[in-house]
Design a protein around this motif. Structure first.
Motif, PDB file in Angstrom:
ATOM      1  N   LYS A 108       0.822  -1.210   0.000  1.00  0.00           N
ATOM      2  CA  LYS A 108       0.000   0.000   0.000  1.00  0.00           C
ATOM      3  C   LYS A 108       0.857   1.261   0.000  1.00  0.00           C
ATOM      4  O   LYS A 108       0.478   2.289  -0.566  1.00  0.00           O
ATOM      5  CB  LYS A 108      -0.929   0.002   1.211  1.00  0.00           C
ATOM      6  N   ASN A 109       2.027   1.157   0.621  1.00  0.00           N
ATOM      7  CA  ASN A 109       2.921   2.320   0.719  1.00  0.00           C
ATOM      8  C   ASN A 109       3.773   2.527  -0.534  1.00  0.00           C
ATOM      9  O   ASN A 109       4.574   3.466  -0.582  1.00  0.00           O
ATOM     10  CB  ASN A 109       3.839   2.174   1.930  1.00  0.00           C
ATOM     11  N   GLY A 110       3.638   1.632  -1.529  1.00  0.00           N
ATOM     12  CA  GLY A 110       4.382   1.821  -2.762  1.00  0.00           C
ATOM     13  C   GLY A 110       5.413   0.757  -3.055  1.00  0.00           C
ATOM     14  O   GLY A 110       6.314   0.978  -3.874  1.00  0.00           O
ATOM     15  N   GLN A 236      -2.217  -3.025  -9.516  1.00  0.00           N
ATOM     16  CA  GLN A 236      -1.841  -2.074  -8.481  1.00  0.00           C
ATOM     17  C   GLN A 236      -2.557  -2.429  -7.190  1.00  0.00           C
ATOM     18  O   GLN A 236      -3.703  -2.871  -7.195  1.00  0.00           O
ATOM     19  CB  GLN A 236      -2.208  -0.643  -8.900  1.00  0.00           C
ATOM     20  N   GLY A 238      -2.962  -0.397  -3.605  1.00  0.00           N
ATOM     21  CA  GLY A 238      -2.577   0.859  -2.984  1.00  0.00           C
ATOM     22  C   GLY A 238      -1.660   1.608  -3.928  1.00  0.00           C
ATOM     23  O   GLY A 238      -1.958   1.772  -5.107  1.00  0.00           O
ATOM     24  N   LYS A 239      -0.502   2.034  -3.439  1.00  0.00           N
ATOM     25  CA  LYS A 239       0.491   2.682  -4.291  1.00  0.00           C
ATOM     26  C   LYS A 239       1.460   1.673  -4.895  1.00  0.00           C
ATOM     27  O   LYS A 239       2.337   2.042  -5.677  1.00  0.00           O
ATOM     28  CB  LYS A 239       1.280   3.712  -3.477  1.00  0.00           C
ATOM     29  N   ARG A 241       2.999  -1.574  -7.055  1.00  0.00           N
ATOM     30  CA  ARG A 241       2.881  -2.133  -8.394  1.00  0.00           C
ATOM     31  C   ARG A 241       3.208  -3.626  -8.368  1.00  0.00           C
ATOM     32  O   ARG A 241       4.101  -4.061  -7.639  1.00  0.00           O
ATOM     33  CB  ARG A 241       3.830  -1.411  -9.362  1.00  0.00           C
TER      34      ARG A 241
END
Length: 325
Positions: A108-110, A236, A238-239, A241
């Motif tokens: 979620k944080n990327g 995707q 959250g943020k 990939r």
């Protein structure tokens, strides 16, 4: 004795270790378990590591967690890595809820996730994981996991017929077709190319929510579905990939030039959102397979040719006549 261990594998050139680490993409390959011995993660992981390190873009750590390990000590620092590669297939109960939650938060944080072949079989009841991969197979999955997703009329279509998730035919070469030529991973690749002999996954089920980059026709003459099945996907969470490749049954399969290129590009994309690597001239064409002999030679069965399970089925012995007295 229960055990788990961390193997660190970083290649250094002329730069100092600190400068090298700062300039490269930090990647974790996680392995240590699969549902069956024919998914030889121990043989594949060194090749995957080599494929990443030879680009000069990545430094790679390998975390091996075997099913008889002490999982009370398993608390990966996910945030250290820009990409996590799962060469790993385990049941739901293997990871604690705390570990699963920490991985969800990382994504979620990327964070970046790459799943290889049978990794999409893992964790059938972990809702977030199935949202990340989009589709999965085996481990008891049925229509309850979601529909069978196929590519039809230039779009992803849900086939809602009930049934078990996951199937494949014999390990033969097959052709892939690009469905999204503008995505950084597939941009510049030929419209179609041949892939080295591999298991072509079909009948995969899940929530969907992915973008299909490439498909392959599942031929009924090789126990297939008659549909164009997703092979390479992105999504995707959250943020974060995700790059999902159903390819890669064994070292022979991951030595295919197309596999090497899409894996390298996929890891770079999940980590950075872009791809800087050019497409090599050796990339396979629509009619010819291209593979790396230096990598294929690392397969334990290389000298034997195809995996014995993909040979012709054994003939049942003819019944013998009863001796006359």
């Amino acid at each position: 004795m229960k055990h788990w261990f961390l193997a660190l594998a970083v290649g250094f050139g002329s730069l100092t270790p600190a400068a090298m680490a700062a300039s490269k993409i930090h990647v974790l390959i996680l392995d240590g378990e699969s549902a069956a011995p024919y998914h030889n993660w121990a043989a594949e992981t060194p090749v995957l590591k080599q494929e990443l390190e030879e680009t000069g873009l990545f430094d790679v750590e390998v975390l091996t967690i075997q099913k008889d390990g002490d999982f009370s000590q398993f608390h990966p620092a996910w945030s250290k890595y820009q990409a996590v590669v799962l060469n790993y297939d385990a049941p739901d109960e293997r990871w604690s809820s705390e570990v699963k939650s920490s991985f969800e938060q990382y994504m979620k944080n990327g964070g970046g996730l790459v799943t290889i072949h049978a990794a999409d079989n893992a964790f059938p009841d972990w809702v977030a994981f199935n949202e990340m991969t989009g589709i999965g197979g085996w481990r008891g999955r049925t229509e309850k996991a979601g529909p069978h997703w196929v590519y039809k009329d230039s779009k992803l279509v849900a086939d809602d017929k009930p049934g078990r998730a996951g199937s494949h035919g014999l390990r033969l070469p097959f052709q892939l077709t690009v469905r999204d030529a503008n995505h950084p991973i597939t941009k510049g690749l030929p419209k179609q190319w041949m892939h080295q002999g591999d298991e072509m996954y079909a009948n995969m089920r899940g929530p969907g929510k992915m973008t299909v980059l490439a498909t392959a026709y599942s031929d009924p003459e090789n126990h297939g579905t008659g549909f164009d099945e997703p092979m390479l996907m992105v999504s995707q969470f959250g943020k974060g990939r995700i790059f999902h490749s159903t390819l890669g049954h064994d070292v022979m399969a991951i030595s295919s030039e197309d596999y090497v290129v899409t894996f390298q590009r996929g890891v770079e994309w999940v980590a950075t959102g872009k791809v800087t690597q050019p497409v090599p001239a050796s990339f396979p064409t629509a009619n010819s397979v291209s593979y790396r002999t230096d990598l294929a030679a690392k397969d334990p069965h290389y000298s034997k040719g195809l995996n014995p399970m993909d040979g012709p089925p054994p003939m049942r012995p003819a019944p013998q006549p009863t001796p006359q007295k």
